[in-house]
Every structure is written in structure tokens, then in C-alpha cells.
Write a protein that holds these residues in place. Structure first.
Motif, short mmCIF file in Angstrom:
data_model
loop_
_atom_site.label_atom_id
_atom_site.label_comp_id
_atom_site.label_asym_id
_atom_site.label_seq_id
_atom_site.Cartn_x
_atom_site.Cartn_y
_atom_site.Cartn_z
N ALA A 109 25.89 0.64 3.88
CA ALA A 109 25.75 -0.64 3.19
C ALA A 109 25.95 -0.38 1.71
O ALA A 109 25.18 0.34 1.09
CB ALA A 109 24.38 -1.23 3.46
N THR A 110 27.00 -0.94 1.14
CA THR A 110 27.26 -0.70 -0.28
C THR A 110 26.52 -1.73 -1.11
O THR A 110 26.12 -2.78 -0.60
CB THR A 110 28.76 -0.83 -0.59
OG1 THR A 110 29.12 -2.20 -0.49
CG2 THR A 110 29.59 -0.01 0.35
N PRO A 111 26.35 -1.44 -2.40
CA PRO A 111 25.70 -2.42 -3.28
C PRO A 111 26.51 -3.71 -3.40
O PRO A 111 26.00 -4.70 -3.88
CB PRO A 111 25.65 -1.70 -4.62
CG PRO A 111 25.77 -0.27 -4.29
CD PRO A 111 26.61 -0.18 -3.07
N GLU A 112 27.77 -3.70 -2.99
CA GLU A 112 28.58 -4.92 -3.04
C GLU A 112 28.35 -5.79 -1.82
O GLU A 112 29.08 -6.76 -1.60
CB GLU A 112 30.06 -4.56 -3.16
CG GLU A 112 30.46 -4.02 -4.52
CD GLU A 112 29.98 -2.60 -4.72
OE1 GLU A 112 29.88 -1.87 -3.73
OE2 GLU A 112 29.70 -2.22 -5.88
N VAL A 132 28.91 -5.32 1.30
CA VAL A 132 29.74 -5.24 2.50
C VAL A 132 29.34 -3.94 3.18
O VAL A 132 28.83 -3.03 2.55
CB VAL A 132 31.25 -5.18 2.19
CG1 VAL A 132 31.74 -6.49 1.69
CG2 VAL A 132 31.56 -4.07 1.24
N SER A 133 29.53 -3.90 4.48
CA SER A 133 29.17 -2.65 5.15
C SER A 133 30.45 -1.91 5.54
O SER A 133 31.33 -2.46 6.17
CB SER A 133 28.31 -2.93 6.37
OG SER A 133 29.10 -3.43 7.40
#
Lengths: 336, 255
Positions: free
Chosen positions: B12-15, B17-18
Motif C-alpha cells: 500500500a503506497t502513500p498515494e 493505490v496498492s
């Protein structure tokens, strides 16, 4: 509204290719500051595209492609800070001694196992003369029966620097095995520590019985204190790993292992330079009678005191928190 | 949503999206290991000849150096055991030459690149994974764990992900359209992206298919997605070139 797959690819592809190009240049280390901003913008757009693909085009090659592209950009943008000389220096000045003191109980346990082994080995050989046949390797027994040290021959077959490097790698292997076998629920480390102890104890007892005690002491005196300390510390690290597997506490086993393992590894890696140093002593000073016994004993004692003085004394009073290396995951782009 | 065949690493990115990356299994790992082994083997062959040259000492010139040679030999053994792997992984961003060849990479469990500490640890534990022979412990661990990790990976908190070479050109490729006018596809039904993917992967592979299989698969795709009446379909199925051209226009219809 979802666009059709070829239309989506056709429209967004230039951005993806640009991002790919920038990532290649980032890897090569030729990125300028304004390009870095573009990289950031393109990464965010690709992430949005990935979310789109996840929803409308799941399982297609575009989805896989965007996954990979975003992962590369993510890796480039969220890099761990590079370890530098200052961090290495701080590690040896503060972190290593602190870690050791914080985990003193494990090291003490490891030392206890080692002494238990020594006592066992010595007791068997001293009480039952034929026990030596069981515990001491055959070639060593032959040397002892002839009344000569097996280490005397070392220098006549190989020059001391070759001996020292052979010893260094051998000791490193022993240290690594002692530590790493902790992964077998700690049982491996327990076995290795007791086994090493039994070996040392039985050989020492056999030598003492055959009247070769002084000769053995002469060989061991210079390097023994530090070398055995390092093995004991590696054993402590192995026990830490084993404990995290048997009793992980609140965390899942794999996470506990990573967390405690990180600490344990610091101990082992921190010992490596000292191991190399002591191998030099073992290769150049210990064999032969170039140095008199009292010099060797004095050297060994001094080195041992210095080593433990450093481990128990260094890095005490500074109240400022030292930055932990490699654990922080802050956004950090290194264009170099 | 189709279930992926191989295990994946979800990040899981800070943006928000996974990311979902394919994990490399035992086959990829073995292949990469063998490639590295081959490289080290060649290194040792060269080293062996250099060493025999130094020791046999035809010219009597190397007598002084033989001590140095022995030191180098001992250091070399250690280097191939540990330094090679660690240095490569640190300098090549989680890859060794073998891993690069196969297309796999070491990353942390959160998908970020590995640092010096992780590389050092996972390669230190190599000794235990190689117990008692042929990497038995490591192989068992790789086979039995969900994300195919060996003991060294567990201690370092790393795993191996695969890098696929994906060609996006297949979405844009337009074949030379045949002169004869094609029947227009029934535009009433829009193709789902999964169907587009199916047609495209057929088109990408068609040139290498057996002729019989090529016609059969093409005909089935036309029947399924074409939406044509009997006469048009019969005319279309007469030649494989027209079938594929038609399928391409179907897929590209909405640009």
C-alpha cells in the motif's frame, strides 16, 4: 466512464514511457533537479492510472505493466537513506556497545552454555582417561601423544599472512554458523556453544594431563580472550533470534524475527572487524616461540580488557538520540 | 476478478493505490542461483590457472609472491561464499548477475529497495539455508512458505519479486489493412477489457501458431465477439488474414 483498453493505453502511454526514461536516468545517476519534479508528477499520474486499471482492466497486461512501473518509481522515490561513513562511525561509537548491553542477558546465557561445555569436556577427560578418545579428534591425540603442539607446524608450511587470513575466514565461518543456527529455534546455537565448549575443555584437559598445559596456554594466551568473547557474543545473538521464534510476544513470529534479528545482526556484524584483528594476532603472534609467553599473555590480557572496556563503557552518557540507520522510510530522493 | 496463479506481494503506497507484484518461486530462484554459480565457476577456473602458474613457478619469478597468492586464495574462497552475493545485491539494487538474467530482484517486505544490512543478513544466513546439502533447508522453506522465502529472507525481512517484460505495443499495433472491405463489427456490444485482452493475446501469438489451430481459434473468437450474420461470417472465415484483421478492428473500434 471507462475508456476501452486500447484507447486508454494509447492516450496514457507517452507519460509512462517518459516515466520509464526518467527512472532509467535516475538509476544511472544523471538526473537534474527539474527532472526530479517531473518524475514525482509522472509517478503520481501513473499511480492514478494504476488505480484506474485496477478497477476497469484488472488482470490485463496493462495492469501488470503499471504495477511494475509504479513499483520501480516507488522504489526510486522512497529509498532508504544511504549509509555513510558517519553512520558507520556512530554505529561503532554508540550503537554496538549499547545493543550489547541491552541484550547482556543473552550474551551471559551464551557464556554460561560455553562454560558448561568446557566443564563437561574437561570433567570427562580428567575423570575417565579413555574419554579423550571419544571427544578429542584423532590427529590432535596423535600430536599430544608425541608431545608436540599441532600449531607448531603451521608456520613451516605456510607464511604467517596466509595463516592469518585462513584463521580469519575460519573464525568468521564459526561465528556466522553460531549466530545463524539460532534460526533453528535457538537449538542450533545451544548445540554449537556447548559443542565448542566441550571441544576446548577436553583438549585443554588432555594437554594438561599429558604435561603440555603450558604449551597450550602459550598458544592461546594472546588471542584467546577476544576470540572466545566474540564467539560468545555471536552465541548471544543466535539465542536472541531463537527467543524471538519461541516467544515472539505480541507480534507475529515473522515480524518479531525481523525486529529482534536486526538487533542480533548488529552484534555479529559489529564483531567482524575485531575478528579480523584477532586473526592477525593469532596468525603472527601466537604460533612459534618468537615472542615469550609472558608477552603473549600480557597482550591477550590487554586486548581482552580493551575489548570489554569498549563494549561496556562506550556510548554511555550522550542523551541525544542517534538516528537509526535504514529503518526510517521517509520520502527521500537521492539523485546521485 | 480472476485469482492470480502465483503469490503476490501487496504494497500500500502513500498515494493510496496498492501495488501488487508477482513473487518469484523456487524455479526462478534456482535458475538465478545456477547462473551465478556458473559465473563463480569461471572465476575459479581462471583463479586456478593463475594459482598453478604462481605455485609451479616456471620462471622462478613468483617465489616471493607465493605467500601473497595463498592469502588471496583464502580470501577468494570467502569472497565467493559471501562477499560476491552481498556486494552485488548492494551495488546492483537487489540483483546479482544471475538474478538480473532471470529477471528477479530482492526487495524488502514493504516493496522498498534493500539496504546494506538486509543484503548482509540474508547472505550470512545462506550458510544455514545450505544445510545439510544442496540448500535443503532453504528449498523446503521456499516451498512451504506463502511468499516463497528462505530463512535468510525471513531474518532480513526480504523477498524476491519477478520483473516481467511486458510489451505494450500489442495494444497499438495496426496491421496493414487488406484491400477488400471488411464487414463492420456490430458496435452494439462493447468488449470488456478482459475480452480485449483475450483477442489481443491471440493476435500477438497468431503468427507462431499451427495453421489449423490459428484458423480454429480465430473462427471461435469471431463467433464469440463478432456478432455478424451467417453470410458475413462465412465470407470472413474464408481466409485467416481477414479474420485477424477483422478482430483487430473489433478491438480498436472505439479509439
Amino acid at each position: 466512464m471507462a475508456a476501452s483498453l486500447p484507447a486508454f493505453v494509447g492516450r496514457r502511454r507517452p507519460d509512462w514511457d517518459a516515466l520509464k526514461g526518467l527512472l532509467a536516468r535516475q538509476r544511472a545517476g544523471t538526473l537534474r533537479l527539474e527532472e526530479l519534479r517531473t518524475l514525482d508528477v509522472l509517478y503520481r499520474r501513473a499511480a492514478a492510472d494504476l488505480a484506474h486499471a485496477q478497477t476497469f482492466h484488472a488482470g490485463t497486461d496493462v495492469h501488470r505493466f503499471l504495477n511494475q512501473l509504479c513499483a520501480q518509481a516507488y522504489a526510486a522515490i522512497y529509498q532508504p537513506p544511504r549509509e555513510r561513513w558517519a553512520a558507520t562511525l556512530a554505529f561503532f561509537r554508540h550503537e554496538l556497545p549499547r545493543t550489547l548491553r541491552a541484550n547482556g542477558a543473552f550474551v551471559a546465557t551464551s557464556a554460561g552454555l560455553f562454560f558448561l561445555g568446557i566443564l563437561l569436556g574437561a570433567a570427562v577427560v580428567l575423570l575417565e582417561p579413555r574419554g579423550a578418545e571419544l571427544l578429542v579428534p584423532r590427529n590432535l591425540r596423535e600430536y599430544v601423544a608425541r608431545g608436540e603442539m599441532w600449531t607448531d607446524g603451521i608456520l613451516s608450511v605456510a607464511p604467517p599472512n596466509a595463516v592469518a587470513s585462513a584463521i580469519a575466514t575460519n573464525n568468521l565461518t564459526v561465528t556466522i554458523v553460531t549466530f545463524a543456527s539460532g534460526l533453528l529455534l535457538g537449538l542450533g546455537t545451544v548445540f554449537v556453544m556447548i559443542n565448542n565448549g566441550v571441544h576446548l575443555g577436553s583438549v585443554a584437559a588432555l594437554c594438561a594431563r599429558e604435561g603440555m598445559g603450558p604449551k597450550l596456554l602459550d598458544f592461546i594466551a594472546a588471542h584467546g580472550p577476544v576470540e572466545l568473547s566474540i564467539i560468545v557474543i555471536a552465541g548471544g545473538a543466535g539465542l536472541m533470534v531463537g527467543q524471538s521464534l519461541i516467544d515472539p510476544g505480541e507480534l507475529p513470529r515473522s515480524q518479531a524475527l525481523v525486529l529482534r534479528g536486526r538487533e542480533a545482526v548488529k552484534l555479529v556484524l559489529g564483531c567482524a572487524p575485531f575478528l579480523a584483528l584477532i586473526a592477525g594476532v593469532e596468525g603472527f603472534v601466537s604460533p612459534g616461540d618468537f615472542f615469550p609467553t609472558w608477552v603473549k599473555a600480557l597482550l591477550g590480557l590487554a586486548l581482552g580488557v580493551l575489548f570489554w572496556g569498549y563494549l561496556l563503557g562506550a556510548g554511555h552518557p550522550t542523551p541525544t538520540p542517534t538516528p537509526t540507520s535504514g529503518t526510517g522510510n521517509l520520502p527521500h530522493v537521492d539523485p546521485l | 476478478m480472476s485469482t492470480p496463479a502465483s503469490p503476490r506481494l501487496d504494497v500500500a503506497t502513500p498515494e493510496r493505490v496498492s501495488l501488487s507484484l508477482p513473487v518469484a518461486g523456487i524455479g526462478y530462484r534456482c535458475l538465478a542461483y545456477l547462473a551465478d554459480l556458473l559465473l563463480l565457476f569461471f572465476f575459479w577456473v581462471v583463479a586456478y590457472f593463475l594459482f598453478t602458474l604462481l605455485v609451479s613457478d616456471v620462471l622462478g619469478f613468483f617465489q616471493e609472491l607465493s605467500g601473497l597468492a595463498r592469502t588471496l586464495l583464502v580470501v577468494g574462497v570467502f569472497a565467493t561464499q559471501w562477499v560476491y552475493w552481498t556486494a552485488c545485491e548492494v551495488l546492483m539494487e537487489g540483483q546479482t548477475p544471475g538474478k538480473r538474467l532471470v529477471g528477479i530482484r530482492v526487495v524488502r517486505v514493504d516493496g522498498s529497495p534493500v539496504g546494506v544490512l538486509e543484503c548482509a543478513v540474508r547472505n550470512l544466513v545462506r550458510l544455514v539455508d545450505a544445510l545439510p546439502f544442496f540448500y535443503a533447508v532453504g528449498c523446503l522453506s521456499v516451498l512451504l512458505t506463502r511468499q516463497h522465502r528462505r530463512l535468510g529472507d525471513f531474518l532480513a525481512g526480504t523477498l524476491l519479486v519477478r520483473e516481467e517484460r511486458i510489451d505494450l505495443d500489442k495494444y497499438a499495433a495496426t496491421a496493414a489493412t487488406p484491400a477488400a472491405p471488411l464487414p463492420l463489427p456490430a458496435s452494439a456490444q462493447r468488449l470488456a477489457s478482459r475480452d480485449v485482452e483475450l483477442v489481443l493475446s491471440f493476435l500477438a501469438r497468431a503468427p507462431w501458431l499451427e495453421p489449423a489451430a490459428r484458423t480454429r481459434l480465430g473462427a471461435r473468437l469471431v463467433e464469440r465477439y463478432g456478432g455478424l450474420d451467417e453470410a458475413d461470417r462465412a465470407a470472413l472465415l474464408a481466409s485467416p488474414g481477414r479474420v485477424e484483421a477483422f478482430l483487430r478492428t473489433c478491438v480498436q473500434a472505439e479509439r
